[in-house]
Design a protein around this motif. Sequence first.
Motif, PDB file in Angstrom:
ATOM      1  N   SER A 189      13.860   9.553   3.270  1.00  0.00           N
ATOM      2  CA  SER A 189      12.816   8.554   3.422  1.00  0.00           C
ATOM      3  C   SER A 189      11.453   9.213   3.245  1.00  0.00           C
ATOM      4  N   SER A 191       6.921   8.268   2.944  1.00  0.00           N
ATOM      5  CA  SER A 191       5.921   7.269   3.327  1.00  0.00           C
ATOM      6  C   SER A 191       4.542   7.660   2.826  1.00  0.00           C
ATOM      7  N   TYR A 196       6.885   2.531   3.376  1.00  0.00           N
ATOM      8  CA  TYR A 196       8.013   3.452   3.413  1.00  0.00           C
ATOM      9  C   TYR A 196       8.998   3.132   2.288  1.00  0.00           C
TER      10      TYR A 196
END
Length: 264
Positions: A189, A191, A196
Amino acid sequence: MKIFTLIIALLAFTFAFEGEAQQHKQYQQGEPIHIAATVGQELQLMFPEPVKKAVHEQDGRAWVHSLISSTLYLTPKQRFSERLLFQGIESKRMYVADMSASQTPTESVVKIHIESVRSSNHGKKRTNQHKKAVVTPVDLVQFAAQTLYAPDESLVEGVPGVRAVKIESKTLDRTFYRGGDYQAKPYGSWSSSGVYVTAVEMQNVRSAPLEWSVCNVRGRYLSVAPHAGTETPILNPDEAMMFYFVSDEPFLIAAERQGVSCQP
């Protein structure tokens, strides 16, 4: 029925005309479009093109609305402060509207403009755009895909301001995909600017080929993009594919939201 696949995050600043009984909003990357509404009073939100609206959990509870081509007719039923998401049908622009409703009287018509109607603002707008590069969700999706699949790290295009986000890499509950046809596992992940992108591998666990559908995914997302040339890939038994989930909150929080990621 489908939601957005690859999206462009578009933000805006506001300006007003003297002597006009309506609000004017300028479409520009930078900040969300702020819109004020009055409880019990219909608001007409006019876009510069036909749009579609992402489903929101407050639809029907905090407001009633109808969307006809490029105009949203919305009447607040109570005070609220929510982020609403729209996408241009042809241009694929993403309009992010931070809308609030109170008892304070406001103009009943809001127009969103692509080009500035004040020539004096034009030069300033161009200057501001050069000062700060804006990272879009498309940039994040491309960065995630390159990070995972580029044969050499040197081939990954740098994106300023992007940071890796720690996420637990374990298989999600089977209810993440309605019917349990697909098993999901986060792989990474990232951001930037409050947006995100999370790469999630989804595997067909049935004994027959299955068409993957975003309408069966639980949660609330700005977009979901499969690592394929189609929005509805068909996966064979045990076959897996990476999907990129874009959200305005951490993935595991977005995944716990009620409902499925589809709009009529």
